[in-house]
Design a protein around this motif. Structure first.
Motif, PDB file in Angstrom:
ATOM      1  N   TYR A 105       0.848  -1.191   0.000  1.00  0.00           N
ATOM      2  CA  TYR A 105       0.000   0.000   0.000  1.00  0.00           C
ATOM      3  C   TYR A 105       0.888   1.247   0.000  1.00  0.00           C
ATOM      4  N   GLY A 106       0.345   2.320  -0.539  1.00  0.00           N
ATOM      5  CA  GLY A 106       1.117   3.532  -0.706  1.00  0.00           C
ATOM      6  C   GLY A 106       1.687   4.070   0.593  1.00  0.00           C
ATOM      7  N   LEU A 107       2.970   4.429   0.567  1.00  0.00           N
ATOM      8  CA  LEU A 107       3.617   5.032   1.721  1.00  0.00           C
ATOM      9  C   LEU A 107       4.223   6.366   1.277  1.00  0.00           C
ATOM     10  N   LEU A 108       5.464   6.389   0.821  1.00  0.00           N
ATOM     11  CA  LEU A 108       5.985   7.612   0.215  1.00  0.00           C
ATOM     12  C   LEU A 108       5.267   7.927  -1.094  1.00  0.00           C
ATOM     13  N   ALA A 109       4.774   6.892  -1.724  1.00  0.00           N
ATOM     14  CA  ALA A 109       3.980   7.068  -2.949  1.00  0.00           C
ATOM     15  C   ALA A 109       2.499   7.076  -2.589  1.00  0.00           C
ATOM     16  N   GLU A 110       1.751   7.982  -3.188  1.00  0.00           N
ATOM     17  CA  GLU A 110       0.318   8.015  -2.927  1.00  0.00           C
ATOM     18  C   GLU A 110      -0.439   7.036  -3.815  1.00  0.00           C
ATOM     19  N   SER A 111       0.198   6.623  -4.948  1.00  0.00           N
ATOM     20  CA  SER A 111      -0.482   5.696  -5.847  1.00  0.00           C
ATOM     21  C   SER A 111       0.534   4.905  -6.662  1.00  0.00           C
ATOM     22  N   ILE A 112       0.031   3.813  -7.228  1.00  0.00           N
ATOM     23  CA  ILE A 112       0.826   2.942  -8.079  1.00  0.00           C
ATOM     24  C   ILE A 112      -0.004   2.577  -9.297  1.00  0.00           C
ATOM     25  N   GLU A 113       0.646   2.494 -10.444  1.00  0.00           N
ATOM     26  CA  GLU A 113      -0.028   2.114 -11.685  1.00  0.00           C
ATOM     27  C   GLU A 113       0.898   1.163 -12.439  1.00  0.00           C
ATOM     28  N   THR A 114       0.331   0.136 -13.046  1.00  0.00           N
ATOM     29  CA  THR A 114       1.145  -0.813 -13.798  1.00  0.00           C
ATOM     30  C   THR A 114       0.370  -1.337 -14.988  1.00  0.00           C
ATOM     31  N   GLY A 115       1.099  -1.867 -15.960  1.00  0.00           N
ATOM     32  CA  GLY A 115       0.473  -2.381 -17.167  1.00  0.00           C
ATOM     33  C   GLY A 115      -0.146  -3.751 -16.980  1.00  0.00           C
ATOM     34  N   PRO A 116      -0.913  -4.213 -17.954  1.00  0.00           N
ATOM     35  CA  PRO A 116      -1.598  -5.517 -17.853  1.00  0.00           C
ATOM     36  C   PRO A 116      -0.640  -6.669 -17.593  1.00  0.00           C
ATOM     37  N   ASN A 117       0.543  -6.605 -18.163  1.00  0.00           N
ATOM     38  CA  ASN A 117       1.527  -7.671 -17.986  1.00  0.00           C
ATOM     39  C   ASN A 117       2.589  -7.318 -16.941  1.00  0.00           C
ATOM     40  N   ARG A 118       2.392  -6.192 -16.298  1.00  0.00           N
ATOM     41  CA  ARG A 118       3.322  -5.702 -15.275  1.00  0.00           C
ATOM     42  C   ARG A 118       4.749  -5.580 -15.815  1.00  0.00           C
ATOM     43  N   ASP A 119       4.845  -5.148 -17.062  1.00  0.00           N
ATOM     44  CA  ASP A 119       6.158  -4.919 -17.638  1.00  0.00           C
ATOM     45  C   ASP A 119       6.663  -3.510 -17.335  1.00  0.00           C
ATOM     46  N   TRP A 120       5.838  -2.715 -16.682  1.00  0.00           N
ATOM     47  CA  TRP A 120       6.252  -1.407 -16.186  1.00  0.00           C
ATOM     48  C   TRP A 120       5.421  -1.062 -14.956  1.00  0.00           C
ATOM     49  N   VAL A 121       5.936  -0.141 -14.154  1.00  0.00           N
ATOM     50  CA  VAL A 121       5.208   0.332 -12.980  1.00  0.00           C
ATOM     51  C   VAL A 121       5.535   1.800 -12.774  1.00  0.00           C
ATOM     52  N   GLU A 122       4.510   2.568 -12.388  1.00  0.00           N
ATOM     53  CA  GLU A 122       4.699   4.006 -12.176  1.00  0.00           C
ATOM     54  C   GLU A 122       4.166   4.396 -10.804  1.00  0.00           C
ATOM     55  N   PHE A 123       4.942   5.202 -10.105  1.00  0.00           N
ATOM     56  CA  PHE A 123       4.568   5.681  -8.767  1.00  0.00           C
ATOM     57  C   PHE A 123       4.398   7.194  -8.789  1.00  0.00           C
ATOM     58  N   THR A 124       3.455   7.670  -7.993  1.00  0.00           N
ATOM     59  CA  THR A 124       3.292   9.109  -7.786  1.00  0.00           C
ATOM     60  C   THR A 124       3.629   9.427  -6.338  1.00  0.00           C
ATOM     61  N   LEU A 125       4.643  10.241  -6.118  1.00  0.00           N
ATOM     62  CA  LEU A 125       5.060  10.591  -4.760  1.00  0.00           C
ATOM     63  C   LEU A 125       4.018  11.456  -4.074  1.00  0.00           C
ATOM     64  N   ARG A 126       3.931  11.311  -2.772  1.00  0.00           N
ATOM     65  CA  ARG A 126       3.068  12.199  -1.990  1.00  0.00           C
ATOM     66  C   ARG A 126       3.717  13.584  -1.911  1.00  0.00           C
ATOM     67  N   ASP A 127       2.920  14.579  -2.107  1.00  0.00           N
ATOM     68  CA  ASP A 127       3.431  15.944  -2.058  1.00  0.00           C
ATOM     69  C   ASP A 127       3.930  16.290  -0.662  1.00  0.00           C
TER      70      ASP A 127
END
Length: 606
Positions: A105-127
């Motif tokens: 679950y998000g800690l330093l990151a407020e959210s997580i996003e990944t592709g259908p095959n999880r070949d990439w992942v993107e995080f958004t930091l908490r302001d």
């Protein structure tokens, strides 16, 4: 305390079987991520299920460790560090819920996003994320941390970094990792790396640091006092940025965490009895019954708590280094297993109160089943049948003695195994065809009194078949130096395993560790079959495939006869000040990593 969390685990496992086959395709950023399916906690969860959101703050916990330390940087190979600093003094983008097999679950990151095959992942930091000096946690800090750990950090970080094709900033607070291999777990693993403050390390050699650099942290605790080799004290940061996060609510309630270091287990226990320490974890069932009758217990100032769990036993015992010619032959290792009189040792050490570790994943649904490999497990092992050792396909169980000191039947079997490997008893001494005696060293760290006692019993048993083993106890620094480069014949060994085995398994058992220093593959195993099973675990498309692959790996590890296993700890025994209190609701992992002190609090009423 009556906590029926084992029934809950079975219910979770049943529910998981319905969703594991689904491939999660994220349409938008999420609050959390699970290895399969959806995370258990909803976006609006109040707190972790085993935390008390209404817990008061205050008080202190003081625990002890055997050994010493000469570094405050737990992220490099060099030096000895208090193990808990890795978890207490640093934060990561995502945080672990220990009430699920593997969800973040998000800690330093407020959210997580990944592709259908999880070949990439993107995080958004908490302001609002901040370091303990008040400065903002930036994408630049994150990117520097990942690259530094992946190139200069401890070997445990390097395997994951090697699977990152690109790391790029995709927005003011966004960072994306694209992978170069198919590995569903990477999207989770990448979110668990510690984030460090880049500016603190400018002009300094990250991989050569010691006690001269006190970490600037984003975590709830900061290092406020220490003396090299003796103690480290952390204090709760009153300005901690994340105290109102649901993930943090009801956690980190104690004002002070102090870790004291002692030369041996006896000195540590005496310090606990004297009140220098106010919490102590006992690993021996017999001592739990016989040694805990001192005045503080009798007066109710110290209480005893039993904490059950449903995680795998892991492996604990004496590991044999197959890089050494003496232990390269599996029949020699099997002979050592027979010469080790576990039933006699267990009676002497625990009054036969603790069950033996029967496989690496025993005590869990991931453990190998008795008898021949069947079904999907057999299908996975069959292509590697030629390399597998005796028992992997047809079934295997550890030797069992009659419980007497003589251990005659097993010693006779050990002699036959040694003969098959080219060693025979000549004039009372085990020798090879060249007349060279079978001799080896058992390396132990100073303070490992329990291991030393067990090793003494083992050495006496070996003498009965003409084998001379010597015990060598060295200080912590020398022990770490030698084990980092695998300079030992046999030594003490303990690897904890979880309900979500993944990439760390290659660090434990992967072929790279045969030569690369600093891995956890102390036995030096080089098994294509084991690595193939780890790959199956990482890319399993269903719960059944995941379980089958883990059970197949368990068979390979166990029948490899690399470690002489001791007794397991299927329950934790904690003696602590009556004021130290924990929630009635326990996680399925039980007393795991920093459950104590993460969710404990100080209750003056006791």
């Amino acid at each position: 305390m009556n906590v029926n969390f084992f029934q809950k685990l079975r219910q979770q496992a049943a529910a998981a079987s319905l969703i594991l086959a689904a491939q999660a395709a994220w349409a938008e950023p999420q609050h959390g991520i699970a290895m399969y399916g959806d995370p258990q906690l909803p976006p609006d969860f109040v707190s972790l299920p085993y935390a008390n959101p209404d817990a008061p703050t205050g008080g202190r916990i003081a625990t002890g460790e055997v050994g010493s330390f000469d570094s405050l940087n737990p992220h490099i190979l060099k030096g000895s560090t208090p193990w808990a600093l890795r978890f207490l003094a640093y934060e990561s983008l995502m945080g672990r819920n220990w009430d699920e097999p593997f969800s973040l679950y998000g800690l330093l990151a407020e959210s997580i996003e990944t592709g259908p095959n999880r070949d990439w992942v993107e995080f958004t930091l908490r302001d609002e994320a901040r370091f303990s000096d008040g400065s903002r946690v930036t994408v630049e800090d994150v990117m520097w941390s990942y690259e530094t750990l992946g190139t200069k950090g401890h070997p445990r970080y390097r395997g994951t970094w090697g699977k990152v094709e690109t790391m790029e900033q995709t927005g003011p607070r966004k960072i994306r990792f694209t992978f170069n291999v198919a590995d569903r777990e990477l999207a989770l693993i990448i979110g668990m790396r510690p984030i460090l403050k880049k500016a603190q390390w400018e002009g300094r050699a990250f991989d050569a640091s010691g006690i001269d650099i006190v970490p600037i942290s984003s975590a709830p605790y900061v290092v406020t006092d220490f003396e090299a080799g003796r103690f480290v004290e952390l204090s709760r940061d009153p300005d901690y940025w994340g105290r109102d996060l649901p993930f943090r609510r009801g956690t980190h309630n104690l004002d002070t965490i102090r870790m004291e270091f002692f030369g041996d287990e006896t000195a540590l226990f005496e310090a606990f009895k004297a009140g220098v320490l106010n919490s102590h974890r006992e690993f021996n069932a017999e001592k739990w019954e016989s040694n805990y009758d001192f005045p503080a217990i009798q007066e109710g100032e110290v209480v005893k708590s039993l904490i059950p769990h449903a995680r795998p036993s892991g492996i604990r015992g004496f590991v044999m280094n197959t890089r050494r010619e003496l232990f390269a032959d599996w029949r020699v290792r099997d002979a050592m297993m027979h010469a080790f009189n576990f039933e006699y040792v267990n009676e002497a050490m625990t009054g036969s109160e603790q069950p033996r570790i029967t496989s690496y994943f025993s005590n869990s649904f991931l453990g190998m089943k008795p008898g021949p490999a069947e079904g999907r497990v057999r299908e996975l092992l069959l292509p590697y049948e030629a390399e597998l050792l005796e028992g992997a396909m047809e079934g295997y169980a550890l030797p069992v003695s009659d419980g007497t000191e003589r251990n005659r039947a097993n010693l006779r079997r050990a002699i036959r195994l040694m003969a098959d490997a080219g060693w025979t008893v000549q004039e009372g001494v085990m020798k090879n065809a060249a007349g060279e005696p079978f001799e080896f060293e058992i390396l132990l760290r100073q303070g490992e009194n329990e291991y030393a006692t067990i090793a003494d019993l083992f050495v006496e048993g070996l003498k009965r078949i003409g084998i001379a083993a010597t015990i060598n106890m060295v200080d912590t620094a020398q022990y770490n130096e030698r084990t980092d480069v695998y300079d030992f014949d046999m030594t003490s060994y303990w690897r904890g395993l979880s309900l979500s085995p993944g990439n760390e398994q290659k660090l434990y058992w992967g072929a790279e560790g045969v030569e690369a220093p600093g891995t956890r593959n102390w036995m030096g195993m080089n098994s294509p079959a084991a690595e193939a099973m780890i790959d199956e675990i990482l890319n399993a498309g269903s719960r059944d495939d995941f379980i089958a692959a883990t059970r197949a790996l368990d068979r390979i590890l166990t029948t490899g006869r690399y470690v002489i296993p001791l007794y397991q700890y299927n329950v934790s025994r904690l003696a602590h000040a009556k004021e130290l209190t924990y929630p009635e609701r326990l996680p399925i992992y039980g007393d795991w990593f920093t459950w104590q002190p993460d969710v404990w609090w100080w209750d003056e009423a006791g």
